[in-house]
Write a protein that holds these residues in place. Structure first.
Motif, mmCIF file in Angstrom:
data_model
loop_
_atom_site.group_PDB
_atom_site.id
_atom_site.type_symbol
_atom_site.label_atom_id
_atom_site.label_comp_id
_atom_site.label_asym_id
_atom_site.label_seq_id
_atom_site.Cartn_x
_atom_site.Cartn_y
_atom_site.Cartn_z
ATOM 1 N N THR A 169 5.762 10.473 1.531
ATOM 2 C CA THR A 169 5.203 9.817 2.607
ATOM 3 C C THR A 169 6.180 9.415 3.680
ATOM 4 O OG1 THR A 169 5.091 7.745 2.162
ATOM 5 C CG2 THR A 169 3.363 8.930 1.191
ATOM 6 N N PRO A 170 6.049 9.185 4.905
ATOM 7 C CA PRO A 170 6.797 8.876 5.767
ATOM 8 C C PRO A 170 7.756 7.702 5.241
ATOM 9 C CG PRO A 170 4.863 9.161 7.008
ATOM 10 C CD PRO A 170 4.456 9.381 5.633
ATOM 11 N N SER A 171 7.315 6.881 4.266
ATOM 12 C CA SER A 171 8.163 5.631 3.855
ATOM 13 C C SER A 171 8.477 5.800 2.434
ATOM 14 C CB SER A 171 7.370 4.712 4.116
ATOM 15 O OG SER A 171 6.711 4.391 5.252
ATOM 16 N N VAL A 172 8.308 6.960 1.687
ATOM 17 C CA VAL A 172 8.629 7.150 0.259
ATOM 18 C C VAL A 172 9.246 8.508 0.093
ATOM 19 C CG1 VAL A 172 7.799 7.272 -2.048
ATOM 20 C CG2 VAL A 172 6.906 5.709 -0.210
ATOM 21 N N SER A 173 10.480 8.446 -0.595
ATOM 22 C CA SER A 173 11.030 9.989 -1.041
ATOM 23 C C SER A 173 11.253 9.730 -2.567
ATOM 24 C CB SER A 173 12.262 10.091 -0.458
ATOM 25 O OG SER A 173 12.156 10.307 1.007
#
Length: 271
Positions: free
Chosen positions: A5-9
């Motif tokens: 997601t835009p906040s999670v890798s």
């Protein structure tokens, strides 16, 4: 490092096996524009994996979902690489990164504001007594990091010595009742992303109850009675029920199956 997601890798460790599937997942959390990040489960002691996670920093905090070494084996080394404190449900994982002094373990319902994110801590015992899930929210959405409580493939073992079916069923009910706009992504410690965590949790609960019925049927078929609470479960009984209920599983996971049978039998003799 693969964006989820835009906040999670996510970064998958190179430790495939019967219990780890294709490898343990480590997660890097940061809101867009944040200069720091949070790492969840640095994984086993594999130097290239830890170095790659550290390079995603600066790391402000490391979180641990539970005690198993495929999630925590590299934790001490990761603190050395980053200088960041770590926190988990147990004191041994809750250490200041710089001085090596103890910090407070995570507590149920605690809310962390770090790396531009809101991270809510959920105590989710069952797989192990110290298992935690994390609800990670940015300005637009929430995801749930599930550790080994809910996997992306297969089902979770109720691990000895502290795995508990009673606790696990309560945990599944708690996850099912999360008041989040759905469907919510579940990000597991093993296996692919869970596209609808609520649906997966309901399937997990049904599966556990089906297995429990199979254990009851196995006891009846064997003509066996459970010893009273407080008495040890005989190895012969554990082996016989495991063989009856899990006859079709790969031999490489029979030890895990036996652990779950123990938890199921413990549950039955306390209901």
């Amino acid at each position: 490092m693969t964006p989820v997601t835009p906040s999670v890798s996510v970064l998958r460790a190179d430790n495939p096996g019967p219990m780890t599937l294709d490898g343990t997942r480590s997660y890097v959390l940061r809101a867009p524009g944040s200069s720091s990040c949070v790492v969840v489960d640095p994984g086993p002691l594999l130097e290239p994996h830890l170095a790659a996670l550290a390079a995603a920093g600066p790391v402000e905090l490391t979180l641990v979902t539970h005690r198993h070494p495929d999630h925590t084996g590299g934790l001490a080394r990761f603190r050395e690489l980053t200088g960041a404190p770590s926190r988990g449900g147990l004191p041994e994982f809750s250490v200041d990164g710089a001085g090596g002094t103890a910090v407070e373990p995570l507590s149920d319902g605690e809310v962390l504001t770090v790396a531009g994110l809101r991270i809510e801590v959920l105590a989710t015992p069952g797989h192990t007594a110290d298992s935690m899930c994390f609800v990670v929210s940015d300005r637009s959405s929430s995801v749930v990091l599930t550790g080994d409580t809910v996997l992306g493939q297969g089902t979770t073992v109720l691990a000895e010595p502290d795995g508990s079916l009673r606790d696990y069923l309560r945990t599944l009910d708690r996850l099912s009742a999360l008041d989040l706009p759905g469907p919510v992504l579940g990000l597991p410690g093993h296996g692919p992303v869970i596209q609808d965590l609520g649906s997966a949790v309901r399937a997990y609960r049904s599966h556990r109850l089906e297995r429990l019925d199979q254990v009851r049927a196995a006891l009846t078929g064997l003509g066996a009675e459970l010893p009273g609470a407080g008495s040890p479960l005989p190895d012969t009984l554990l082996d016989a029920v495991t063989g009856a209920v899990y006859a079709d599983v790969d031999p490489s996971v029979l030890i895990a199956a036996r652990s779950s049978v123990r938890a199921q039998l413990e549950y039955l003799r306390h209901v």
